[in-house]
Design a protein around this motif. Structure first.
Motif, short mmCIF file in Angstrom:
data_model
loop_
_atom_site.label_atom_id
_atom_site.label_comp_id
_atom_site.label_asym_id
_atom_site.label_seq_id
_atom_site.Cartn_x
_atom_site.Cartn_y
_atom_site.Cartn_z
N LEU A 8 10.84 7.76 -1.73
CA LEU A 8 9.56 8.11 -1.10
C LEU A 8 9.06 6.97 -0.22
CD1 LEU A 8 7.63 9.86 -4.04
CD2 LEU A 8 8.29 10.90 -1.86
N LEU A 9 9.19 5.75 -0.71
CA LEU A 9 8.77 4.60 0.09
C LEU A 9 9.54 4.56 1.40
CD1 LEU A 9 7.30 1.90 0.55
CD2 LEU A 9 9.16 0.78 -0.72
N LYS A 10 10.84 4.79 1.35
CA LYS A 10 11.65 4.76 2.56
C LYS A 10 11.17 5.80 3.56
CE LYS A 10 16.43 4.98 4.20
NZ LYS A 10 17.87 5.04 3.80
N LYS A 11 10.87 7.01 3.09
CA LYS A 11 10.40 8.07 3.99
C LYS A 11 9.05 7.70 4.61
CE LYS A 11 12.82 11.75 1.50
NZ LYS A 11 12.67 12.94 0.62
N LYS A 12 8.18 7.07 3.84
CA LYS A 12 6.87 6.67 4.38
C LYS A 12 7.04 5.58 5.43
CE LYS A 12 4.24 7.88 0.23
NZ LYS A 12 3.27 8.81 0.86
N LEU A 13 7.93 4.65 5.18
CA LEU A 13 8.18 3.59 6.17
C LEU A 13 8.76 4.19 7.45
CD1 LEU A 13 9.74 0.85 3.86
CD2 LEU A 13 7.48 0.77 4.92
N GLN A 14 9.68 5.12 7.31
CA GLN A 14 10.32 5.74 8.48
C GLN A 14 9.33 6.55 9.31
OE1 GLN A 14 13.44 7.85 6.41
NE2 GLN A 14 14.99 6.30 6.95
N GLU A 68 0.82 -1.21 0.00
CA GLU A 68 0.00 0.00 0.00
C GLU A 68 0.85 1.26 0.00
OE1 GLU A 68 -3.24 0.79 -0.43
OE2 GLU A 68 -3.22 -1.28 -1.08
N LEU A 69 1.98 1.22 0.71
CA LEU A 69 2.87 2.38 0.73
C LEU A 69 3.57 2.54 -0.61
CD1 LEU A 69 4.38 2.23 4.34
CD2 LEU A 69 2.58 3.72 3.45
N ILE A 70 3.82 1.46 -1.31
CA ILE A 70 4.36 1.57 -2.67
C ILE A 70 3.34 2.25 -3.57
CG2 ILE A 70 5.03 0.26 -4.72
CD1 ILE A 70 6.30 -1.80 -2.91
N ARG A 71 2.08 1.83 -3.46
CA ARG A 71 1.03 2.47 -4.26
C ARG A 71 0.95 3.96 -3.93
NH1 ARG A 71 -2.52 -1.61 -6.22
NH2 ARG A 71 -2.27 -3.62 -5.19
N SER A 72 1.03 4.28 -2.64
CA SER A 72 0.99 5.67 -2.21
C SER A 72 2.16 6.47 -2.76
CB SER A 72 0.98 5.73 -0.68
OG SER A 72 1.03 7.06 -0.22
N SER A 73 3.33 5.85 -2.81
CA SER A 73 4.52 6.52 -3.35
C SER A 73 4.35 6.81 -4.84
CB SER A 73 5.76 5.66 -3.11
OG SER A 73 5.98 5.43 -1.74
N LEU A 74 3.78 5.86 -5.57
CA LEU A 74 3.53 6.07 -6.99
C LEU A 74 2.53 7.21 -7.21
CD1 LEU A 74 3.31 2.35 -8.17
CD2 LEU A 74 5.13 3.98 -8.73
N LEU A 75 1.50 7.26 -6.34
CA LEU A 75 0.52 8.33 -6.46
C LEU A 75 1.17 9.69 -6.19
CD1 LEU A 75 -2.42 9.07 -6.92
CD2 LEU A 75 -2.84 8.71 -4.48
N ASP A 76 2.05 9.76 -5.21
CA ASP A 76 2.77 11.00 -4.93
C ASP A 76 3.62 11.41 -6.13
OD1 ASP A 76 1.66 11.10 -2.44
OD2 ASP A 76 3.47 10.46 -1.36
N MET A 77 4.23 10.42 -6.78
CA MET A 77 5.03 10.72 -7.98
C MET A 77 4.16 11.31 -9.08
SD MET A 77 8.32 9.90 -7.69
CE MET A 77 8.92 9.33 -9.29
N ALA A 78 2.95 10.81 -9.22
CA ALA A 78 2.04 11.35 -10.23
C ALA A 78 1.62 12.77 -9.89
CB ALA A 78 0.82 10.45 -10.37
N LYS A 79 1.36 13.04 -8.62
CA LYS A 79 0.98 14.38 -8.19
C LYS A 79 2.09 15.39 -8.45
CE LYS A 79 -2.20 12.86 -4.53
NZ LYS A 79 -2.41 12.75 -3.05
N LYS A 80 3.32 14.93 -8.34
CA LYS A 80 4.47 15.81 -8.59
C LYS A 80 4.79 15.94 -10.08
CE LYS A 80 8.01 14.87 -5.90
NZ LYS A 80 8.98 14.07 -5.13
N GLY A 81 4.06 15.20 -10.91
CA GLY A 81 4.31 15.25 -12.34
C GLY A 81 5.48 14.42 -12.80
#
Length: 316
Positions: free
Chosen positions: A285-291, A194-207
């Protein structure tokens, strides 16, 4: 996993039917490059040898068929084969959801950390980014993934039913999740996904990657509960469940370990879909979310389980 090793050894000793045949064939379905396969093959063959010796029968010649998809690195596997092995080895490339080996040729089948991968992302789950979070969308996606796992596992069993000898044993090790856990304090392998999915979504938001590509991307695996696995296996007309154990994850990874593990599995997939230039940033991004997640502060909070199922091919 030592616990799984002990289970396999015990079931071979008590349940495996042996004969005076000159050969004994083991097949590993989803062998990868051999790092995890070789110790398992050693355990199986040594246990079978002990069974023959205790029965006063001549030890047969052993053959191991290493199977994985055609893109697998079999060169690395064969260059890494243990020099002191007591078996002859061959590669069988192809999807294990279909027929691969001659009828009645396999005495012991083995598959570890492979059967959760799906042949396809279920169409009902397309464009649904969340499988593990709550809500109606989550339930639809989860149910679609579970139905796909059921279809794929049933196909796997039907093909092995043709290829295995009567009375042969099969050991399946499937990563899964418990029936319940506290997502505020604990996590599972699904939580990382789920955090991987969230990281991908953040990447899309950032363009950094396109929403259009992200909307058509789903990760093609499902981590089932033990109850779900048992329900699928019990439908088989060809195999009896001799034993089913639920083992706790014995490898407790820290944040860096999780990132390295999931990057190894997903890097090629992400590169093909989103481009190599996005991979480093996605896993940063995934690492930051895990931390930042309280659940991941302690590796002992991991509630991922391994489902060990020992099946026996029915006499017909």
């Amino acid at each position: 996993m030592e616990a799984a090793k002990a289970i396999i050894e015990e079931e071979i000793t008590t349940k495996l039917e042996i004969s005076t045949n000159n050969s004994f064939c083991v097949a590993d379905f989803g062998c990868s490059t051999g790092n995890n396969s070789f110790p398992a093959m050693h355990t199986i063959i040594e246990s079978v040898k002990g069974k023959y010796e205790s029965s006063g029968l001549k030890t047969p010649e052993f053959y191991v068929w290493f199977n994985d998809v055609i893109s697998n690195d079999f060169n690395t596997l064969f260059s890494s084969l243990p020099p002191d092995r007591s078996y002859k080895a061959a590669a069988v490339a192809g999807d294990f959801h279909g027929r691969l080996l001659p009828p009645s040729s396999v005495h012991f089948a083995y598959s570890s950390c492979s059967l959760h991968w799906l042949t396809e992302v279920p169409k009902a789950a397309e464009c649904l980014m969340s499988v593990w979070h709550g809500g109606e969308e989550r339930e639809d996606a989860y149910d679609a993934y579970l139905r796909q796992l059921e279809r794929d596992l049933e196909s796997f069993l039907k093909c092995r039913a043709v290829e295995m000898v009567e009375g042969g044993l099969m050991a399946l090790l499937i990563p899964g999740v418990p029936e319940f856990w506290d997502p505020q304090k604990e996590y599972t392998v699904g939580s990382v996904v789920e955090l991987i999915r969230s990281s991908l979504l953040d990447m899309a938001k950032k363009g950094r990657l396109s929403y259009a590509k992200l909307e058509t991307f789903n990760i093609p695996y499902h981590f089932p509960t033990p109850k779900e696995v048992r329900a699928i296996l019990e439908k088989s007309n060809s195999f009896n469940i001799e034993r089913m154990d639920i083992l706790k994850n014995g490898t407790f990874l820290n944040v860096d370990g999780h990132v390295a593990c999931f990057r190894a599995v997903h890097q090629n997939m992400f590169t093909l879909k989103f481009g190599a230039e996005t991979v480093d940033e996605t896993f940063d991004l995934l690492k930051k979310k895990l931390q930042s997640s309280p659940a991941f502060t302690n590796p002992l909070n991991d509630r991922t389980v391994f489902i060990v199922a020992i099946l026996k091919h029915k006499h017909v």
